[in-house]
Design an enzyme around this catalytic site. Structure first.
Site, PDB file in Angstrom:
ATOM      1  N   LYS A 172       7.769  -2.236   4.010  1.00 50.32           N
ATOM      2  CA  LYS A 172       6.597  -1.370   4.196  1.00 50.32           C
ATOM      3  C   LYS A 172       6.289  -1.073   5.667  1.00 50.32           C
ATOM      4  O   LYS A 172       5.893   0.045   5.999  1.00 50.32           O
ATOM      5  CB  LYS A 172       5.348  -2.015   3.579  1.00 50.32           C
ATOM      6  CG  LYS A 172       5.325  -2.000   2.072  1.00 50.32           C
ATOM      7  CD  LYS A 172       3.959  -2.492   1.602  1.00 50.32           C
ATOM      8  CE  LYS A 172       3.984  -2.849   0.149  1.00 50.32           C
ATOM      9  NZ  LYS A 172       2.655  -3.138  -0.395  1.00 50.32           N
TER      10      LYS A 172
ATOM     11  N   ASP B 229      -1.949   1.498  -1.125  1.00 49.61           N
ATOM     12  CA  ASP B 229      -2.534   0.189  -1.438  1.00 49.61           C
ATOM     13  C   ASP B 229      -4.030   0.195  -1.131  1.00 49.61           C
ATOM     14  O   ASP B 229      -4.836  -0.365  -1.882  1.00 49.61           O
ATOM     15  CB  ASP B 229      -1.863  -0.915  -0.623  1.00 49.61           C
ATOM     16  CG  ASP B 229      -0.430  -1.166  -1.051  1.00 49.61           C
ATOM     17  OD1 ASP B 229      -0.109  -0.958  -2.235  1.00 49.61           O
ATOM     18  OD2 ASP B 229       0.378  -1.576  -0.185  1.00 49.61           O
TER      19      ASP B 229
END
Ligand code: ATR
Length: 266
Positions: A65, A100
């Site tokens: 990520k 997220d």
């Protein structure tokens, strides 16, 4: 056929394929969602190769990520968080997003939790960063508590209006808080919690980013204290819902995705 995918390592147990394919089935899309495990040094080549092959969109997970940021054009939120979990190839260059943060926000909204007042974020790792920026952007005052207090302080300096603390401050912080989010790994496949049960109260909404088990020790303690509880599958669901909507421009079939996700978690 449109192909979407997930880059991570490992990705064998990911619930993203059934969750996204349930959405394609529900809407009658001719699409597939597949997983890829590139070697760490090949991340840039994997993203460029996906673009060249006409892959429509990628999710990115651990351990890629942060590194993915360098291979895409991130939006403002992903750049501030320093991590990308969703890549969209529909434009001239690959665009990077972090769903997220929005996943946590939408999970709370789904449970009618007002995003005002004070949020205590426990943890200052990748999940803690995303949630702290996400809730601060909604206008909440964010208090970050972490086992390593210096990491909470460092993150708080980046997040508007936030303050950092050690875990020993949790009792005082929670007394005046409206929302609590566990962003540590404590409670994952273990009967443990990072938050003392006697610090919880009925005016709190508690979201646990941990989703295995679905009802963690923290959520059981929170329910016993009369708090509103939101399990980690909601956050996982809404990061996927947000990615789906970015890629397709359509409202996601949330119920179908939720059903597929929860079937996979049982
Ligand atoms: P993620 O990307 O899932 O957030 P991470 O970046 O490794 O994972 O962060 C893990 C978080 O869980 C950190 O906030 C970590 O605290 P430290 O910064 O002090 O390491 C927290 N954490 C992990 N194990 C913990 C434990 N046993 N007690 C308290 N906090 C813990």
């Amino acid at each position: 056929m449109d192909v979407f995918g997930l880059l991570g390592n490992p990705v064998g147990h990911s619930l993203s394929p059934p969750m996204h394919e349930a959405a394609y089935d529900e809407l009658g899309f001719d699409a597939r969602y597949v997983t890829f495990e590139p070697a760490p040094d090949d991340l840039g080549a994997a993203i460029e190769g996906a673009r060249a092959l006409g892959i429509a969109g990628l999710n990115v997970t651990i351990p890629f990520k942060q590194d993915a940021l360098a291979h895409v054009e991130p939006d403002d939120l992903a750049a501030r968080i320093g991590a990308v979990n969703t890549v969209d190839f529909s434009g001239e260059v690959p665009r990077g997003y972090n769903t997220d943060a929005v996943g946590a926000v939408r999970a709370l909204e789904h449970h009618d939790v007002p995003l005002s007042g004070t949020a205590v974020v426990v943890g200052a790792g990748g999940a803690g960063r995303a949630v702290a920026f996400g809730l601060a952007d909604e206008g909440m005052t964010v208090e970050i508590a972490n086992r390593t207090a210096s990491k909470a302080d460092a993150l708080a300096e980046e997040v508007s209006g936030a303050t950092g603390h050690g875990l020993d401050a949790l009792g005082d912080l929670l007394a005046g808080a409206d929302v609590l989010v566990n962003c540590t790994s404590v409670g994952m496949d273990e009967d443990a919690t990072p938050v003392p049960a006697d610090a919880l109260h009925g005016d709190l909404a508690v979201l646990d980013a941990v989703y295995s088990p679905i009802e963690t020790r923290l959520l059981a303690d929170a329910a016993a204290a009369g708090a509103t509880t939101v399990d980690g599958a909601w956050m996982l669901l809404y990061q996927g819902v947000e990615a789906f909507e970015r890629w397709t421009g359509e409202d996601a079939p949330v119920d179908a995705m939720n059903e597929a996700l929860r079937a996979g978690l049982c």
